[in-house]
Motif scaffolding. Structure first.
Motif, PDB file in Angstrom:
ATOM      1  N   ASP A 143     -73.240  -4.396 -21.716  1.00  0.00           N
ATOM      2  CA  ASP A 143     -71.836  -3.855 -21.919  1.00  0.00           C
ATOM      3  C   ASP A 143     -70.621  -5.254 -21.713  1.00  0.00           C
ATOM      4  O   ASP A 143     -71.332  -5.954 -20.868  1.00  0.00           O
ATOM      5  N   LYS A 181     -67.951  -6.258 -20.497  1.00  0.00           N
ATOM      6  CA  LYS A 181     -67.738  -6.769 -19.267  1.00  0.00           C
ATOM      7  C   LYS A 181     -68.605  -7.394 -18.341  1.00  0.00           C
ATOM      8  O   LYS A 181     -68.017  -8.364 -17.823  1.00  0.00           O
ATOM      9  N   TYR A 212     -67.716 -11.400 -16.545  1.00  0.00           N
ATOM     10  CA  TYR A 212     -68.483 -11.174 -14.895  1.00  0.00           C
ATOM     11  C   TYR A 212     -68.802 -12.849 -15.241  1.00  0.00           C
ATOM     12  O   TYR A 212     -68.631 -13.738 -14.195  1.00  0.00           O
ATOM     13  N   TYR A 214     -72.670  -2.055 -15.225  1.00  0.00           N
ATOM     14  CA  TYR A 214     -71.860  -0.649 -15.543  1.00  0.00           C
ATOM     15  C   TYR A 214     -72.348   0.147 -16.272  1.00  0.00           C
ATOM     16  O   TYR A 214     -73.082   0.452 -17.186  1.00  0.00           O
ATOM     17  N   THR A 242     -72.353  -1.393  -5.591  1.00  0.00           N
ATOM     18  CA  THR A 242     -71.064  -0.564  -6.320  1.00  0.00           C
ATOM     19  C   THR A 242     -69.858  -1.827  -6.675  1.00  0.00           C
ATOM     20  O   THR A 242     -70.337  -3.729  -5.552  1.00  0.00           O
ATOM     21  N   PHE A 243     -69.171  -1.728  -7.406  1.00  0.00           N
ATOM     22  CA  PHE A 243     -68.354  -2.466  -8.019  1.00  0.00           C
ATOM     23  C   PHE A 243     -66.728  -3.382  -6.312  1.00  0.00           C
ATOM     24  O   PHE A 243     -66.059  -3.867  -6.470  1.00  0.00           O
ATOM     25  N   GLY A 301     -70.540   2.040 -11.410  1.00  0.00           N
ATOM     26  CA  GLY A 301     -71.338   0.558 -11.790  1.00  0.00           C
ATOM     27  C   GLY A 301     -71.788   0.165 -10.449  1.00  0.00           C
ATOM     28  O   GLY A 301     -71.234   1.090  -9.993  1.00  0.00           O
TER      29      GLY A 301
END
Length: 246
Positions: free
Chosen positions: A161, A163, A167, A199, A223-224, A241
């Motif tokens: 992903d 993302k 990060y 994610y 989790t985030f 995620g």
């Protein structure tokens, strides 16, 4: 029970390797609703594990990725086995020997005892009474809680992903390790990597054994939003995620 579970998972690994070397034909590869592949090997190993675990603990229900009941039937399960007969089916099909077999005993929403076996390398990881063990070709050792000193991040080989790139911008130096299956959690537990970023959704069968192993090493999965993963079977079989880190 530990010795019997380790024997069961190794025998399941022998089944997987038999098909791996034999080369599975396209007619034995199927696709689920989400377009993820499943093979006749997944089903054969699933049947074997369920049969053997029921012999071992006939009072414990078993939840498997390949044998999912209506979640309403599971809401009162206090103690149960959670298994993934072949984690990394894409890797198995593509002859990338990173696939694993996962078995975990869940009690009161906690992954109490987890086992991950990598058949191709005959490598076994398992947690037992808060300690983490690794067995390679029959030689057992204890994995110690050493301090990590790297910025290695593990990412999914098949489910990357963008993302993750966002990060990682906070780090000046880092490296990414692409890997399939729950083996990722084991490498983090060994301090060979700092974190596994994921994610999107995963199944609870993808994470339970790995979380047990990671917990025994002093790590955790969050989790985030900072919450624990949920194995209570009250709402869903899916995880959001998460970050698995030391």
């Amino acid at each position: 029970m530990l010795k019997k579970v380790l024997k069961i998972i190794k025998e399941a690994g022998s089944i997987v390797l038999f098909y791996y070397y034999k080369n599975i034909s396209k007619k034995n590869i199927f696709y689920k609703v989400d377009n993820s592949p499943v093979t006749s090997v997944d089903y054969d190993v699933n049947d074997f594990l369920i049969k053997e675990l029921y012999k071992l603990t006939p009072d414990f229900p078993i939840l498997s990725e390949e044998n999912l009941p209506d979640i309403k039937l599971c809401k009162n399960w206090n103690t149960y086995w959670l298994i993934d007969p072949l984690d990394g089916t894409k890797e198995f099909i593509n002859k990338i020997p990173e696939f694993t077999i996962n078995i975990c005993l869940i009690k009161k929403n906690i992954p109490l005892f987890g086992v991950i076996y990598i058949p191709y390398y005959k490598t076994l990881y398992y947690s037992h009474f808060g300690k983490l063990f690794k067995e390679v070709q029959g030689c057992k050792s204890v994995i110690k809680k050493n301090i990590y000193n790297n910025n290695n991040f593990i990412v999914s080989r098949s489910h990357y992903d963008l993302k993750i790139d966002t990060y990682l911008k906070k780090y000046k130096y880092y490296s990414k390790i692409k890997l399939g299956s729950s083996w990722k959690f084991c490498l983090i537990a060994e301090r060979k990597a700092k974190c596994y970023l994921r994610y999107g959704n995963t199944g609870i069968w993808d994470t339970a054994a790995g979380e047990s192993i990671l917990n025994a090493s002093g790590g955790c999965i969050k989790t985030f939003s900072g919450k624990n993963l949920d194995y209570s079977l009250k709402k869903s079989f899916l995880n959001p995620g998460f970050k698995a880190c030391i």
